[in-house]
Structure formats: structure tokens, C-alpha cells
Design an enzyme around this catalytic site. Structure first.
Site, PDB file in Angstrom:
ATOM      1  N   ASP A 264       0.844  -1.199   0.000  1.00 47.70           N
ATOM      2  CA  ASP A 264       0.000   0.000   0.000  1.00 47.70           C
ATOM      3  C   ASP A 264       0.884   1.256   0.000  1.00 47.70           C
ATOM      4  O   ASP A 264       0.626   2.210   0.739  1.00 47.70           O
ATOM      5  CB  ASP A 264      -0.972   0.010   1.189  1.00 47.70           C
ATOM      6  CG  ASP A 264      -2.113   1.016   1.006  1.00 47.70           C
ATOM      7  OD1 ASP A 264      -2.189   1.642  -0.064  1.00 47.70           O
ATOM      8  OD2 ASP A 264      -2.915   1.167   1.944  1.00 47.70           O
TER       9      ASP A 264
ATOM     10  N   PRO B   7      -4.383  10.314   3.974  1.00 49.79           N
ATOM     11  CA  PRO B   7      -3.933   9.047   4.542  1.00 49.79           C
ATOM     12  C   PRO B   7      -2.957   8.318   3.613  1.00 49.79           C
ATOM     13  O   PRO B   7      -3.103   8.390   2.403  1.00 49.79           O
ATOM     14  CB  PRO B   7      -5.229   8.245   4.673  1.00 49.79           C
ATOM     15  CG  PRO B   7      -6.082   8.755   3.548  1.00 49.79           C
ATOM     16  CD  PRO B   7      -5.713  10.208   3.359  1.00 49.79           C
ATOM     17  N   GLY B   8      -2.000   7.624   4.202  1.00 49.45           N
ATOM     18  CA  GLY B   8      -1.107   6.794   3.384  1.00 49.45           C
ATOM     19  C   GLY B   8       0.333   6.882   3.847  1.00 49.45           C
ATOM     20  O   GLY B   8       0.765   7.913   4.367  1.00 49.45           O
TER      21      GLY B   8
HETATM   22  C1  NCD Z   1      -4.755   5.529  -0.118  1.00 49.19           C
HETATM   23  C2  NCD Z   1      -4.072   6.555  -0.997  1.00 49.19           C
HETATM   24  O1  NCD Z   1      -3.360   7.423  -0.478  1.00 49.19           O
HETATM   25  O2  NCD Z   1      -4.245   6.503  -2.206  1.00 49.19           O
HETATM   26  N1  NCD Z   1      -4.452   5.794   1.252  1.00 49.19           N
HETATM   27  C3  NCD Z   1      -4.417   4.926   2.288  1.00 49.19           C
HETATM   28  O3  NCD Z   1      -4.389   5.379   3.428  1.00 49.19           O
HETATM   29  N2  NCD Z   1      -4.386   3.614   2.109  1.00 49.19           N
HETATM   30  C4  NCD Z   1      -6.207   5.592  -0.392  1.00 49.19           C
HETATM   31  C5  NCD Z   1      -7.031   4.694   0.449  1.00 49.19           C
HETATM   32  O4  NCD Z   1      -6.815   3.476   0.406  1.00 49.19           O
HETATM   33  O5  NCD Z   1      -7.928   5.167   1.138  1.00 49.19           O
HETATM   34 ZN    ZN Z   2      -4.107   1.559  -1.147  1.00 50.76          ZN
END
Ligand code: NCD
Ligand code: ZN
Length: 438
Positions: A290, A308-309
């Protein structure tokens, strides 16, 4: 005479071989010397099938200031990955045939490693057009989409007899909205873990399981993060596969105190009593990073506004090899979860195994290399990680894509990444027994 011979490849604890490569394919695996125009002596380093990250966000097109296909794929090569599967939430999203095809072109122009694409889902009328390009899956975000729209996707795939899996971000929208209401006035980062609680994920997993079983259609659950969600999935392995991220495996919600919004991610990091641990890996199909890069200024915007991420491509293998060095997991688990299983689930038939006829993709590992993780060495545009300064044992020293070395001793070289169309057989169920793997 072949193009290339990789000599002294330790492909298993007790098996060292030479591998002949011609025209980008593995053509011979032998204990004998192989005649080739180029020879690389791997000196008994471990050689895994080229690793596959089935969950990356390269932000291209539309959000290239966060990452683009070139920097993202360089980060992949640096981290020991020879293939990635990119997510569709780019701008505009890859949820129709024209945008999907455009993204193939972008990747073929810029990518250092091979790649496949997950398709987005906007309307059933776009599904047939996208299928022509053989997507790895159709991805749906349950935190943004209602269940009846997703039911429509399953029906359409069934009508078209397309065994392409539905890949799901499982967090129930209603549970998230209700939970958020009570927390809006808080600004401490740890409120984020409460705003999207384990229940949101568990309810969503249950809904998606019901759809999968009802339609007898394969589902892949992304970034599974709670032990109860895992318990829900377990009786339904015939149709359902699941994935875990390095951050959900190694961090818990306590990390908010130390790292603040840098570790804001969806689903959020979980409290110790509900989270998943490396000891659960035998019950999970794949590790997906991810890799979700954002600008560092955006990440500092406060708990509700920061995106987020977490970027992970350049840390995950070092983290996992460190677990191997501590005896908490085995190298064959890395091979299963980052090569064999992602190739099988997402229909990458020429990838995931070292065998004659397969693509000559390899990840070479020095299990003894030690050092500290440093985000200033990342090729990603996102130069931050909660694993900064982490002292690791074991690192990738070479990444090979179809016979071409794209990373050597930490330096990323030129590459020629290709789009890999997915060929699904509609059999997601757990692969042959673990016993086969040493
Ligand atoms: C993802 C992103 O940044 O594209 N972020 C995350 O926290 N996993 C989008 C998502 O999955 O909500
Ligand atoms: Zn993702």
C-alpha cells in the site's frame, strides 16, 4: 549461447544453481556451467523470484507531485520489486477504458519495472471496455461506495463470464461516518484510530464475503488489519484471498503518539489487542505495501485534513528480512507472499516462480547486510517513513527484470518496464500446500 548466466544462485537453503537467461526468459536451471555472453556471479546470495507488490499508488496521472510512474517504479526496483500492480485512484481515475489505456501508455513510457493495473469502478457500462485490457482486478473502496453499486459490479462480471477478482478496501461507510461524528472536535492524532474503528472493517469484510459467496466470484481483501476480520475470512478461502501491509504488521495505534499524522493511513493502525502480527502470516495470502506517497507538507495538515497513506516500497523487504534474521518468519514466506501468491491471484502467469519458461525476474538478497533505514536514500518522492533509523539485517542487492539488471547495490539503473496483462483462471482458493515450500 544464451544472453546471460546468473551463477551461484542460492535458490533454496541447500540448493545453489546457475540460471541461463535468453530473450528475457529463464531457459535453463542447472548445476553445470552455462555458456552465455554475459555472466554475473551471485556468490551464493539468496535468489528469489522477482518480487511483486500487488498494491502501490504511483499517482500518475494527475498527482505527479506526490509520485510519478518513474520515481515510483525506481522506488520499487530499489526495494527489490520487479513487478508492481498500480491502484486506480489517480486523477482522473482509471475507471474507464480510455483512462485505463492511457495509464498503460504512461507506465510503458516511464516504468523501470514491469507493471499491471487494477481498474477502478464507476459504472457497469465501463466494465466490458476495461476487460479488453486485462486488468489485474476491479478495485472498490467500501468507505466511498455503497454495497448495491458493488453488487452491480459482481453481476456485470458474472454476465460477461469474466473471472477477474474484485479487490476491496474494506471499511463500512456508515460505521465510519457515525464514529467520526463524536470525534470531530478532537485534534490529537490518536483520535484517528477511533474514527475508523475495527468494527468498520469487520462489517465491511462481512458484507463483501456475502457478495463473494452469493455470486461465487473471487474477492481479494486489501490491507486486512484486525484479527477479527481475519477470523471472518478464514472459512471462505475458496473465494477469498487477503493481504496485509508492513505497517499493520509492525506498528500499532501507539505509533500516533510518536509519529503523529505521518502514520495516518486507511485503515488506521490498530490497538495491540485487535491488530495482526507476523505470527499470523501463515493465514494471510500476500503482503502488499500500500505504498501511498503524499507530500510531507500535506501530511502535516492536522489529523482530519492530512491525506492518509504511508510510503513503503523501499523499506518492506529490509523489515521482513530482519524478521527472518530474528526467526520470526522464513524466507519461503517472503517467496510465497511477495511472489508466488500475488502472481497466482492476479493472473501474472509469466511471473512469481523461478522455472524454465518464466520471465527472468529475480530479487537477489544479502541476508547479512546490516544498516539503518534512511529515507533520504529513497527514490520515491516521499522522503519519510515511520521506520526511519530502524536497524535492519538483510537487504536486496539486485533486482532483475526480464534479464535486465535494474538495481545493483542500491543504485537504480535504466529499465524498460512493460505492461503485463492479467490472465485469470477464476480459482482464487489457497494454492498447493505449504509443505511443498522449504
Ligand atoms: C490511499 C491513498 O493514499 O491513495 N491511502 C491509504 O491510506 N491507504 C487511499 C485509500 O486506500 O484510502
Ligand atoms: Zn491503497
Amino acid at each position: 549461447m544464451f544472453d546471460l548466466s546468473l551463477e551461484n544462485c542460492r535458490v533454496d537453503r541447500d540448493l545453489t544453481v546457475n540460471i541461463g537467461v535468453d530473450d528475457g526468459k529463464i531457459v535453463q536451471i542447472s548445476r553445470e556451467r552455462i555458456d552465455a555472453s554475459e555472466k554475473i556471479d551471485l556468490k551464493g546470495y539468496f535468489v528469489l523470484p522477482g518480487l511483486i507488490d500487488a498494491h502501490v499508488h504511483f499517482r500518475d496521472p494527475g498527482l505527479e507531485y506526490k509520485e510519478d510512474f518513474r520515481t515510483g517504479s525506481m522506488a520499487a526496483a530499489h526495494g527489490g520489486f520487479s513487478t508492481v500492480l498500480d491502484m486506480p485512484n489517480t486523477v482522473p481515475p482509471a475507471d474507464n477504458a480510455a483512462e485505463f489505456e492511457r495509464k498503460i501508455r504512461i507506465g510503458e513510457r516511464k516504468s523501470v519495472v514491469d507493471f499491471g493495473l487494477h481498474a477502478g469502478f464507476r459504472s457497469v457500462s465501463d466494465v466490458k471496455g476495461i476487460l479488453r485490457f486485462m486488468p489485474a482486478s476491479f478495485k472498490v473502496f467500501m468507505d466511498l461506495t455503497g454495497i448495491s453499486a458493488v453488487d452491480g459490479l459482481f453481476r456485470e462480471l458474472k454476465d460477461l463470464s469474466a473471472p477477474v477478482p474484485v479487490t476491496v478496501h474494506c471499511e463500512n461507510r456508515d460505521v465510519v461516518m457515525e464514529s467520526m461524528k463524536e470525534l470531530k472536535d478532537r485534534s490529537d492524532p490518536s483520535a484517528y484510530a477511533l474514527a475508523r474503528p475495527p468494527l468498520a472493517e469487520e462489517v465491511s469484510v462481512a458484507e463483501v464475503l456475502a457478495l463473494s459467496i452469493h455470486h461465487e466470484h473471487p474477492v481479494h481483501i486489501c490491507h486486512l488489519s484486525t484479527v477479527k476480520a481475519l477470523q471472518l475470512v478464514e472459512p471462505f478461502r475458496e473465494y477469498v484471498t487477503c493481504e496485509v501491509t508492513p505497517h499493520h504488521l509492525l506498528l500499532d495505534s501507539g505509533a500516533f503518539r510518536r509519529f503523529g499524522t505521518m502514520v495516518k493511513t486507511n485503515p488506521p493502525l490498530r490497538p495491540p489487542e485487535s491488530r495482526v502480527y507476523p505470527e499470523f502470516l501463515d493465514r494471510i495470502n500476500i503482503i502488499g505495501t500500500d505504498h501511498a506517497p503524499h507530500g510531507i507538507e500535506e501530511k502535516r495538515k492536522g489529523i482530519w485534513d492530512a491525506p492518509p497513506g504511508i510510503p513503503n516500497l523501499e523499506v518492506v523487504l529490509k523489515l521482513l528480512l530482519t524478521l527472518v534474521s530474528k526467526g520470526r518468519m522464513s524466507l519461503s514466506t517472503i517467496r510465497r507472499m511477495l511472489a508466488e501468491e500475488p502472481a497466482r491471484i492476479f493472473g501474472l502467469r509469466s511471473k512469481g516462480r523461478i522455472a524454465e519458461g518464466m520471465d527472468a525476474d529475480f530479487t537477489v538478497i544479502d541476508p547479512k547486510e546490516t544498516g539503518r533505514i534512511r529515507s533520504d536514500e529513497f527514490y520515491s518522492k516521499a522522503h519519510y517513513t515511520p521506520f526511519e533509523g530502524f536497524s535492519y539485517t538483510g537487504a536486496p542487492v539486485m533486482t532483475v527484470v526480464r534479464g535486465r539488471t535494474v538495481m545493483r547495490d542500491g543504485e537504480v539503473l535504466e529499465g524498460n518496464g512493460r505492461y503485463i496483462p492479467a490472465e485469470h483462471d477464476g480459482k482464487p482458493g489457497t494454492a498447493e500446500s505449504e509443505a511443498e515450500l522449504s
